[in-house]
Design a protein around this motif. Structure first.
Motif, PDB file in Angstrom:
ATOM      1  N   ALA A 255       3.259   8.537   6.925  1.00 16.52           N
ATOM      2  CA  ALA A 255       3.130   7.760   8.161  1.00 16.52           C
ATOM      3  C   ALA A 255       2.795   6.320   7.802  1.00 16.52           C
ATOM      4  O   ALA A 255       2.160   6.049   6.781  1.00 16.52           O
ATOM      5  CB  ALA A 255       2.053   8.348   9.065  1.00 16.52           C
ATOM      6  N   GLY A 256       3.230   5.396   8.640  1.00 14.20           N
ATOM      7  CA  GLY A 256       2.934   3.994   8.390  1.00 14.20           C
ATOM      8  C   GLY A 256       3.651   3.107   9.392  1.00 14.20           C
ATOM      9  O   GLY A 256       4.150   3.578  10.421  1.00 14.20           O
ATOM     10  N   THR A 257       3.715   1.813   9.074  1.00 15.56           N
ATOM     11  CA  THR A 257       4.285   0.818   9.987  1.00 15.56           C
ATOM     12  C   THR A 257       5.165  -0.149   9.212  1.00 15.56           C
ATOM     13  O   THR A 257       4.852  -0.517   8.076  1.00 15.56           O
ATOM     14  CB  THR A 257       3.164   0.028  10.692  1.00 15.56           C
ATOM     15  N   VAL A 258       6.272  -0.543   9.831  1.00 17.75           N
ATOM     16  CA  VAL A 258       7.149  -1.581   9.293  1.00 17.75           C
ATOM     17  C   VAL A 258       7.185  -2.727  10.300  1.00 17.75           C
ATOM     18  O   VAL A 258       7.469  -2.505  11.483  1.00 17.75           O
ATOM     19  CB  VAL A 258       8.575  -1.052   9.047  1.00 17.75           C
TER      20      VAL A 258
ATOM     21  N   ASP B 282       0.805  -1.218   0.000  1.00 18.37           N
ATOM     22  CA  ASP B 282       0.000   0.000   0.000  1.00 18.37           C
ATOM     23  C   ASP B 282       0.840   1.272   0.000  1.00 18.37           C
ATOM     24  O   ASP B 282       0.312   2.363   0.131  1.00 18.37           O
ATOM     25  CB  ASP B 282      -0.956  -0.002   1.202  1.00 18.37           C
ATOM     26  N   LEU B 283       2.136   1.143  -0.137  1.00 20.10           N
ATOM     27  CA  LEU B 283       3.075   2.262  -0.202  1.00 20.10           C
ATOM     28  C   LEU B 283       3.210   3.026   1.109  1.00 20.10           C
ATOM     29  O   LEU B 283       3.941   4.005   1.169  1.00 20.10           O
ATOM     30  CB  LEU B 283       2.696   3.233  -1.335  1.00 20.10           C
ATOM     31  N   CYS B 284       2.480   2.623   2.130  1.00 18.41           N
ATOM     32  CA  CYS B 284       2.583   3.281   3.436  1.00 18.41           C
ATOM     33  C   CYS B 284       3.199   2.356   4.484  1.00 18.41           C
ATOM     34  O   CYS B 284       3.986   2.801   5.318  1.00 18.41           O
ATOM     35  CB  CYS B 284       1.206   3.724   3.923  1.00 18.41           C
ATOM     36  N   SER B 285       2.830   1.097   4.457  1.00 22.26           N
ATOM     37  CA  SER B 285       3.291   0.132   5.454  1.00 22.26           C
ATOM     38  C   SER B 285       3.854  -1.100   4.759  1.00 22.26           C
ATOM     39  O   SER B 285       3.507  -1.401   3.614  1.00 22.26           O
ATOM     40  CB  SER B 285       2.149  -0.263   6.397  1.00 22.26           C
ATOM     41  N   TRP B 286       4.700  -1.812   5.474  1.00 23.41           N
ATOM     42  CA  TRP B 286       5.331  -3.020   4.933  1.00 23.41           C
ATOM     43  C   TRP B 286       5.381  -4.085   6.023  1.00 23.41           C
ATOM     44  O   TRP B 286       5.625  -3.791   7.185  1.00 23.41           O
ATOM     45  CB  TRP B 286       6.742  -2.701   4.460  1.00 23.41           C
TER      46      TRP B 286
ATOM     47  N   GLY C 179       9.453  -4.243  14.824  1.00 19.87           N
ATOM     48  CA  GLY C 179       8.393  -3.415  14.259  1.00 19.87           C
ATOM     49  C   GLY C 179       8.443  -2.003  14.795  1.00 19.87           C
ATOM     50  O   GLY C 179       8.834  -1.775  15.944  1.00 19.87           O
ATOM     51  N   PHE C 180       8.066  -1.064  13.963  1.00 18.81           N
ATOM     52  CA  PHE C 180       8.009   0.331  14.405  1.00 18.81           C
ATOM     53  C   PHE C 180       7.044   1.110  13.533  1.00 18.81           C
ATOM     54  O   PHE C 180       6.799   0.772  12.369  1.00 18.81           O
ATOM     55  CB  PHE C 180       9.394   0.985  14.372  1.00 18.81           C
ATOM     56  N   GLN C 181       6.472   2.148  14.120  1.00 15.21           N
ATOM     57  CA  GLN C 181       5.709   3.139  13.375  1.00 15.21           C
ATOM     58  C   GLN C 181       6.660   4.261  12.972  1.00 15.21           C
ATOM     59  O   GLN C 181       7.628   4.565  13.693  1.00 15.21           O
ATOM     60  CB  GLN C 181       4.584   3.725  14.228  1.00 15.21           C
ATOM     61  N   TYR C 182       6.398   4.870  11.851  1.00 15.32           N
ATOM     62  CA  TYR C 182       7.159   6.055  11.467  1.00 15.32           C
ATOM     63  C   TYR C 182       6.177   7.187  11.163  1.00 15.32           C
ATOM     64  O   TYR C 182       5.030   6.951  10.792  1.00 15.32           O
ATOM     65  CB  TYR C 182       8.064   5.776  10.263  1.00 15.32           C
ATOM     66  N   GLU C 183       6.667   8.406  11.332  1.00 16.64           N
ATOM     67  CA  GLU C 183       5.828   9.580  11.125  1.00 16.64           C
ATOM     68  C   GLU C 183       6.707  10.726  10.639  1.00 16.64           C
ATOM     69  O   GLU C 183       7.678  11.085  11.304  1.00 16.64           O
ATOM     70  CB  GLU C 183       5.131   9.957  12.435  1.00 16.64           C
TER      71      GLU C 183
END
Length: 309
Positions: A74-77, A47-51, A164-168
């Motif tokens: 913003a998203g999540t890895v 979705d180009l935001c999370s992986w 795992g981490f969120q980024y912003e």
């Protein structure tokens, strides 16, 4: 160094640089080798935001560095069974390339198995050491079209590990690298208050109903009753139930070390949204804010206009 890099390309998938020794961080050669090793292929998010991916895939065994490309602010890895390394390329298409950005990272609860570095101008800076940060903590730093290098740490049993981490990404400026956007435990100056009124995600007038402390997160939650809502970017403050005399209510967070307590009187609360939560910025008593505003207005120094009654 060039000869070593060429040799690494010839043995792609077989050679992996040793983990950096404890100290100021890995040498630039580590990054160069990682980019060369991972350049043969790329793994794109859906979705180009999370992986979300696994270190045990056939492709990950063939080449030990995976490339991930994300295009959102913003998203999540989430990286299950971390082995080798990830290069997370953040290229948000919601900001102008020339605009200054601040990147914040928030490890997910239970995240383990890898160190996270900032790659900038050919060097790596350690941001999150495996196991160092607890929940609720989020380092922030200046971001200039940089990337993240996530390196798995040696583990006897990776089956129980997920990094795992969120980024912003925001256009707000952070202070020095590894500065957090959480509230500094000090009163704001007159200039800071006036700027906060113009630039904050929320600006409300109200009183403190209660404060609850969360030691495990090193945070305090401030429960507010709001008599006037000047601005909010998300629905942090909602209409109060019937019987509470009207207005709005909501909660904002601050650092536990600030020692916030319930108190009488009305305040002007300002702050920003951070990973979906409202974080307190400047909060002068409303009477003090009125005095600051009128003084600046008389001298023509107000950065923006706001009703103060």
């Amino acid at each position: 160094m060039r000869g070593a890099a060429r040799a690494a390309v010839g043995r792609a998938g077989q050679l992996w640089p040793r983990p950096p020794a404890p100290g100021p961080g890995p040498p630039p050669l580590l990054l160069l080798l990682a980019v060369l090793l991972g350049g043969a292929g790329a793994q794109y998010s859906s979705d180009l935001c999370s992986w979300k991916g696994s270190g045990l895939t056939h492709e990950a065994h063939r080449k030990e560095v995976e490339q991930v490309y994300l295009r959102c602010s913003a998203g999540t890895v989430e990286w299950m069974y971390p082995t080798g390394a990830l290069i997370v390329n953040l290229r948000p298409n919601t900001f102008s390339p020339s605009r200054h950005l601040t990147l914040c990272i928030k490890p997910l609860r239970g995240s383990s198995g890898a160190n996270i570095y900032l790659e900038k101008t050919g060097e790596l800076k350690l941001l999150v050491r495996d196991g160092d940060l607890g929940p609720g903590q989020a380092p922030c730093f200046s971001f200039e079209q940089s990337g993240l290098f996530v390196e798995a740490t040696p583990q006897q049993d990776i089956r129980r590990r997920t990094t795992g981490f969120q980024y912003e990404l925001t256009s707000r400026r952070a202070g020095p690298d590894l500065h957090t956007l959480a509230t500094p435990c000090r009163p704001c100056s007159h200039t800071e208050v006036l700027l906060a009124v113009c630039t904050s995600d929320f600006v409300v007038r109200g009183s403190i109903q209660n404060v609850t402390h969360e030691p495990e997160r090193q945070e305090s939650a401030i429960h507010l009753h709001v008599s006037r809502l000047y601005r909010q970017k998300s629905r942090v403050f909602r209409p109060a139930p019937e019987g509470e005399g009207g207005g709005w209510r909501g909660r904002v967070s601050t650092l536990l070390e600030c020692g916030v307590r319930p108190g009488r009187g009305e305040f002007l609360f300002t702050g920003h949204m951070h990973f979906g939560e409202a974080w307190l910025g400047c909060a002068p008593r409303f009477k003090d804010f009125q005095r600051m505003y009128r003084d600046a207005e008389e001298r023509g120094l107000n950065p923006c206009e706001m009703g103060t009654e």
